[in-house]
Design an enzyme around this catalytic site. Structure first.
Site, mmCIF file in Angstrom:
data_model
loop_
_atom_site.group_PDB
_atom_site.id
_atom_site.type_symbol
_atom_site.label_atom_id
_atom_site.label_comp_id
_atom_site.label_asym_id
_atom_site.label_seq_id
_atom_site.Cartn_x
_atom_site.Cartn_y
_atom_site.Cartn_z
ATOM 1 C CB SER A 178 36.412 29.375 42.723
ATOM 2 O OG SER A 178 36.503 28.121 43.440
ATOM 3 C CE1 TYR B 15 40.411 31.642 43.735
ATOM 4 C CE2 TYR B 15 38.687 30.214 45.355
ATOM 5 C CZ TYR B 15 39.613 30.878 44.352
ATOM 6 O OH TYR B 15 39.892 30.153 42.785
ATOM 7 C CE LYS C 137 38.292 32.519 41.159
ATOM 8 N NZ LYS C 137 38.511 32.635 39.877
#
Length: 254
Positions: A144, A157, A161
């Site tokens: 991402s 998150y 990532k």
């Protein structure tokens, strides 16, 4: 154009039941690959596999949790029993729990990091053993832009990532000698079940577009080309790279 063909190849896609994973499973099938669709929800993964078959390709639906080594091992063995090989792995399964850092509970952190980082490693390691023994493989990790730039309400998150992106580089370095390439893609906002609620907020969408030079949300079909490229012989001298598919967001400046 034969360089981009995936005829005769077998791909395993995690998180294939919906959203990005489903789109990539179908895109790989359109490029000629047979597809192993893996996800936690049986009904969704069966539906994805049926769509692959409707495109004239062979498909296998496997229900598994990527955070469980036992389930990952069983899933990979089922794929090898059915097709005899795995040429392509797309590590797509992932989640997000959107909270400010001060509100993130230990359980939130563990769930996100286990799904987004531990899971891809377990699958890559298990499939990677087979690929390294065969002397051929293409691994694509779905990271991402959140792994490269700071995003609000996404500390677990973003950390997961960023870890996935660096894991991509390390596996690429270790496995290049075996004929296995390891790359990634870094999406920005695409319309998926994971982002559907957020993209109903007009003010939030306006903020997203203001940070995106191309001034629009991505279409899932726009992820297929980069993944087919990284899965094919067209990228035979490319490894350890993360291709941002983000409308220019990651290079945006003020």
């Amino acid at each position: 154009m034969q360089l981009f063909s995936l005829e005769g190849r077998v791909a395993l896609v995690t998180g294939a039941g919906r959203g990005i994973g489903r789109a990539l499973a179908l895109g790989l099938a359109d490029a000629g690959a047979d597809v192993v669709c893996l996800a936690r929800t049986g009904s969704e993964v069966e539906a994805a596999a049926e769509e692959v078959r409707a495109r004239g390709r062979r498909a296998l639906a496997v229900t598994a949790d990527v955070t469980s080594q036992a389930q990952v091992t069983e899933a990979v063995e089922a794929a090898l029993d059915r097709f005899g090989k795995i040429d392509i792995l797309v590590n797509n399964a992932g989640i997000n729990i959107r909270k400010p850092a001060l509100e993130v509970a230990e359980a939130d952190w563990d769930r996100v990091v286990q799904t987004n980082l531990k899971g891809p490693f377990l699958v890559a390691q298990t499939v990677g053993r087979h690929m390294c023994e065969r002397g051929y493989g293409r691994i694509i990790n779905v990271a991402s832009v959140g792994g490269a730039v700071a995003l609000r309400t996404g500390v677990a998150y973003g950390a997961s990532k960023a870890g996935l992106m660096h894991m991509t580089r390390i596996l690429a370095m270790e496995w290049a000698r075996y004929g296995v390439t390891v790359n990634g893609i870094g999406p920005w906002y695409f319309r998926t079940p994971l982002t559907e609620k957020l993209l109903q907020d007009e003010q939030y969408v306006a903020e997203i577009l203001a940070r995106t030079p191309m001034r629009r949300i991505g279409d899932l079909a726009e992820l297929v080309g980069p993944v087919v490229f990284l899965a094919s012989d067209a990228s035979s001298y490319v490894t350890g790279q993360v291709l941002m598919v983000d409308g220019g967001m990651s290079v945006y400046g003020f």
